[in-house]
Structure formats: structure tokens, C-alpha cells
Write a protein that holds these residues in place. Structure first.
Motif, mmCIF file in Angstrom:
data_model
loop_
_atom_site.group_PDB
_atom_site.id
_atom_site.type_symbol
_atom_site.label_atom_id
_atom_site.label_comp_id
_atom_site.label_asym_id
_atom_site.label_seq_id
_atom_site.Cartn_x
_atom_site.Cartn_y
_atom_site.Cartn_z
ATOM 1 N N ALA A 42 0.808 -1.224 0.000
ATOM 2 C CA ALA A 42 0.000 0.000 0.000
ATOM 3 C C ALA A 42 0.839 1.271 0.000
ATOM 4 N N MET A 43 2.159 1.160 -0.098
ATOM 5 C CA MET A 43 3.023 2.340 -0.095
ATOM 6 C C MET A 43 2.714 3.232 -1.282
ATOM 7 N N ALA A 44 2.601 4.530 -1.001
ATOM 8 C CA ALA A 44 2.320 5.519 -2.051
ATOM 9 C C ALA A 44 3.314 6.663 -1.953
ATOM 10 N N GLY A 45 3.467 7.371 -3.046
ATOM 11 C CA GLY A 45 4.309 8.553 -3.062
ATOM 12 C C GLY A 45 3.549 9.733 -3.620
ATOM 13 N N SER A 62 -0.026 6.366 2.216
ATOM 14 C CA SER A 62 -0.527 4.989 2.244
ATOM 15 C C SER A 62 -1.876 4.932 1.545
ATOM 16 N N VAL A 63 -2.032 3.945 0.687
ATOM 17 C CA VAL A 63 -3.308 3.731 0.008
ATOM 18 C C VAL A 63 -4.274 3.075 0.991
ATOM 19 N N ILE A 64 -5.382 3.747 1.313
ATOM 20 C CA ILE A 64 -6.348 3.198 2.275
ATOM 21 C C ILE A 64 -7.667 2.810 1.608
ATOM 22 N N SER A 65 -7.811 3.160 0.341
ATOM 23 C CA SER A 65 -8.927 2.687 -0.492
ATOM 24 C C SER A 65 -8.489 2.912 -1.931
ATOM 25 N N PRO A 66 -9.176 2.338 -2.915
ATOM 26 C CA PRO A 66 -8.766 2.563 -4.303
ATOM 27 C C PRO A 66 -8.707 4.023 -4.700
ATOM 28 N N THR A 67 -9.454 4.876 -4.001
ATOM 29 C CA THR A 67 -9.507 6.286 -4.373
ATOM 30 C C THR A 67 -9.099 7.228 -3.237
ATOM 31 N N ALA A 68 -8.331 6.734 -2.266
ATOM 32 C CA ALA A 68 -7.925 7.599 -1.156
ATOM 33 C C ALA A 68 -6.539 7.214 -0.640
#
Length: 383
Positions: A42-45, A62-68
């Protein structure tokens, strides 16, 4: 040798417009290891719209839903608009052509965010198009023990592997396991530390450690299938990896309800009411940042406290904030000042190169904020 000089806000804004400032990748993990996709799917930048991820990543998330995506509120300081931010996820290499990228459609900053104390340092980014990576679940209040002292949490991030060293930026995501330390230990380091909203992590000899620009990145706890987002990188003290210091992280279990509401995890996205306002500053205490002098090793910042409430002051903390600028990413850290005379305090610290903003906060013995002073747009450079 380091020196400081003041420059005007107008000049800096003009320079920024001329150079089209591009931040360096956010700080990575000092003493960490190269990560695989399994270390944190779920790592995001957070990156600049229209620019290569490897050249413009300025914070983690961090990706906590497909759109958030959830990140740190201070990553969005400086007037960044949703249209200027993209999110990348789904890989460990910033140059991977298969890395997913989505435009940010809305930025939601916690209404209780206090940029002096750096509490409620959390924000949610809503995406225009969904990501297909596996989201991470938020730690709930019932799972607060995941962030208890002694727990081992996994930190992941891109960027500098040595303090103030853009040349140490890796292309590949790095990770490290960070032990949570006692709240009392962190309170001794930071008068602004709030155990209800934050947790503190520090490894032996402070390596591995989160570093400058790791802001917004995750601390992951629990075991599959109950992996949880437990912390969000918020701030640190002095140089990353310095003995005796620690990193401070948002306690996700305490912020879970707001994050979930803003991201629409529990239904349509809605904002919770703002948190109670911070205690009013006593007008009888005046705080002023005075002389700043630097040598080859560090800088000395003098803080003067005056007024009828001067004797109520128990401690003074200096916050060093480097805003996002060319060649560097946003960072924040706190330094405890030492009393050297009645009403006079001195903080000794290493100021990062570039433009920095300083804030001095005076507290009484109960931890109540008595006075605040700010001095902005200070340029630190090599002689």
C-alpha cells in the motif's frame, strides 16, 4: 562554514517562479534495506503533476482505499493545490514504467492540524481515478496496542539515506523495522509531544531511522491478514540517525474516525467537526528569536522570553521547518533550548542548507503553550 542571512519573501517567491522549483525525492530510511513489493503493497508517493516520479516525489503516503491516500498534513503546506499533485503506487522503483499513477482531485487536511505543535498532522487525498493496489486497513482504537512501547513496526520510504544528502537518494523503496519507545522518553525529548495523538520510534543507536522528507509515510504493524497502518511519519529532532533522538509519528488509532470519514470508508465522504482550539497564548509572555550564528558544525539560535509571565516559562522548544524547495523536500524537527540566563534560551542544532523557517514555543511546567515566535525565510548556505 555555515552562515545565515535573511532574504525577503518577495525575492524568494520571484526566484521560485523563475526556477520552477522541483523538490527532491522525500527522505528514505537511514540504515534500511531495499524493499520488495511484499514489504508494503500500500506504499504511495506524492509527486508533482506532469513530472517524473523519481525527480519530483516530495512525501510518502498509504493507500487506504482505491480512491484515497492518507499522508501528513504538513506535506501540503505552501499552498499546494490538488491539481499540482499526483499519487504513485503499486511498485518499489520510482522509474518502473508499470508504476501506477493517479491525479489528486481533492485535498482534505485535518481541521485540528496545528503547525506549531504539529498535532493532527494528517491529511487525506482523494483520487480522480482508482488504483488497483491492495489498500492497508487503519488501526482502530481497539487496536491501539499495536503502537504500544516495545512493538516493532515496519517503516518504508524513498529518498535520502543520509541526512542532508540528496546524492544518497535511491530509486528503490527501502524499509526498516522500528521499535516503539515509551511515551515518557519521547516527552523528555519534545515538550510538544502528545502521547494521545502520537507515538515515538527509535532503534538502537538510532539506526535505522526515518529521515528528512519521509513525512506522510507509513508505519505498518500486525501480521497477515490483520496488517494495519499504525503510524504516519510526522517529525524528528536534529539529524536523522543521531544518538539519543527519536522520530515522532501520528497515532493512527487516535485519528482513525476522522481519516475514515474523510476518505469515505464508512460511507459518503464527510468531514468531522474540528477539534477544540489550542489554548490561547498568554499575552503576558512575549517570545522572540534573536541572534542566529553558525560555525562549521552547527548553528546557535538564541530565544528571548519577556513579560510578566516570564517566570512561568519552564522550557522553550525551537522548531526547524524547511519548506519544500529546489533540491530538498519538506522536513520538520524540534530542538530543546537550554536556559543560559534569565529569560534567555539557546538551542544548538544543525540547520539544513537552503531556506528554513524557525518557530520558538515557550511552555509552562504543565506543558501549556505560553508564547510563540516565528522567524521565516532564513537562508543557510556554504561560505
Amino acid at each position: 562554514m555555515r552562515r545565515t542571512k535573511l532574504v525577503t519573501t518577495v525575492l524568494l517567491l520571484a526566484l521560485a517562479w523563475t526556477l520552477q522549483l522541483v523538490p527532491a525525492p522525500a527522505g528514505a530510511v537511514v540504515g534500511g534495506r531495499a524493499a520488495t513489493p511484499a514489504d508494503n503493497p500500500a506504499m504511495a508517493g506524492l509527486v508533482r503533476s506532469g513530472q517524473a516520479a523519481v525527480d519530483s516525489l516530495f512525501c510518502g503516503g498509504s493507500v487506504i482505499s482505491p480512491t484515497a491516500v492518507v499522508t501528513a498534513a504538513h506535506c501540503l503546506e505552501g499552498g499546494l493545490k490538488a491539481s499540482q499533485i499526483d499519487v504513485v503506487a503499486g511498485g518499489v522503483r520510482l522509474t518502473d514504467p508499470a508504476l501506477q499513477r493517479a491525479r489528486v482531485s481533492r485535498v482534505i487536511v485535518h481541521p485540528g492540524y496545528d503547525d506549531v505543535r504539529t498535532v493532527h498532522d494528517v491529511a487525506v487525498l482523494l483520487l480522480a481515478t482508482p488504483l488497483t493496489v491492495r489498500p492497508v486497513a487503519l488501526a482502530t482504537p481497539a487496536e491501539a496496542s499495536l503502537g504500544a512501547p516495545g512493538a516493532i513496526l515496519r517503516l518504508t520510504g524513498w529518498g535520502e539515506q543520509r541526512y542532508n544528502s540528496p546524492e544518497s537518494l535511491p530509486d528503490t523503496l527501502r524499509y526498516a523495522d522500528i521499535p516503539v519507545v515509551a511515551n515518557s522518553a519521547c516527552k523528555r525529548l519534545f515538550d510538544v509531544y502528545d502521547a494521545a495523538l502520537q507515538l515515538c520510534g527509535r532503534a538502537a543507536n538510532n539506526r535505522p531511522d526515518s529521515c528528512q522528507g519521509d513525512s506522510g509515510g507509513p508505519l505498518i504493524g500486525g501480521t497477515a491478514p490483520a496488517v494495519r497502518l499504525v503510524g504516519i511519519v510526522s517529525y524528528s529532532a536534529d539529524q536523522c540517525g543521531s544518538p539519543g533522538f527519536a522520530g515522532v509519528y501520528v497515532r493512527v488509532s487516535a485519528e482513525r474516525d476522522w481519516i475514515a470519514a474523510a476518505a469515505g470508508l464508512d460511507g459518503p465522504a464527510a468531514l468531522l467537526p474540528a477539534q477544540p482550539a489550542a489554548p490561547a497564548v498568554r499575552k503576558t509572555v512575549r517570545t522572540r528569536i534573536g541572534t542566529i550564528s553558525c560555525d562549521e558544525d552547527s548553528c546557535s539560535v538564541v530565544v528571548r522570553v519577556s513579560g510578566s509571565g516570564r517566570r512561568d516559562v519552564s522550557s522553550v522548544v525551537v522548531r526547524v521547518r524547511r519548506p519544500e524547495q529546489r533540491g530538498f523536500s519538506a522536513t520538520s524537527r524540534y530542538v530543546q533550548a537550554r536556559k543560559v540566563a534569565p529569560g534567555v534560551y539557546r538551542a544548538r542544532t544543525l540547520l539544513p542548507y537552503g531556506i528554513v523557517n524557525l518557530t520558538a514555543v515557550a511552555f509552562d511546567a504543565a506543558g501549556t503553550q505560553l508564547g510563540v515566535a516565528a522567524r521565516e525565510q532564513i537562508e543557510v548556505f556554504d561560505a
